[in-house]
Design a protein around this motif. Structure first.
Motif: not given
Length: 79
Positions: A6-24
Motif C-alpha cells: 500500500x506504500x510507495x517510495x517518494x522519487x524525490x526523497x527515498x526516505x519518504x514512504x507514502x501511502x499510494x492514495x496520498x502520493x499525488x
C-alpha cells in the motif's frame, strides 16, 4: 527494508514512504522543495518520476507502458 504494497517510495526523497492514495499530493509538496536532478513525469502514470538518463530503463519496467502497448496491439488487430 521492505515497503508494504500500500506504500510507495517518494522519487524525490527515498526516505519518504507514502501511502499510494496520498502520493499525488505528496509529489506536489515534495517536488516544490526538491533541489536535485530534474525528474521527468511518465506519460503513462503521473506518479512515476525518473531522470532523463533512466527514461529507457523506466519504460522497460513501467507496467502502464506495457499495458498501453498491449492495448494498441489489440486495437490494431481488430481493425
Amino acid at each position: 527494508m521492505s515497503v508494504p504494497d500500500k506504500m510507495l517510495v517518494c522519487p524525490y526523497n527515498k526516505a519518504h514512504f507514502i501511502f499510494r492514495q496520498r502520493m499525488p499530493a505528496h509529489l506536489i509538496k515534495c517536488g516544490k522543495k526538491y533541489k536535485g536532478e530534474v525528474l521527468m513525469m511518465c506519460p503513462f502514470n503521473a506518479m512515476h518520476l525518473f531522470t532523463k538518463k533512466s527514461k529507457e530503463d523506466h519504460y522497460k519496467e513501467c507496467e502502464e507502458y506495457v499495458l498501453s502497448l498491449q492495448k494498441q496491439s489489440m486495437q490494431s488487430y481488430y481493425q
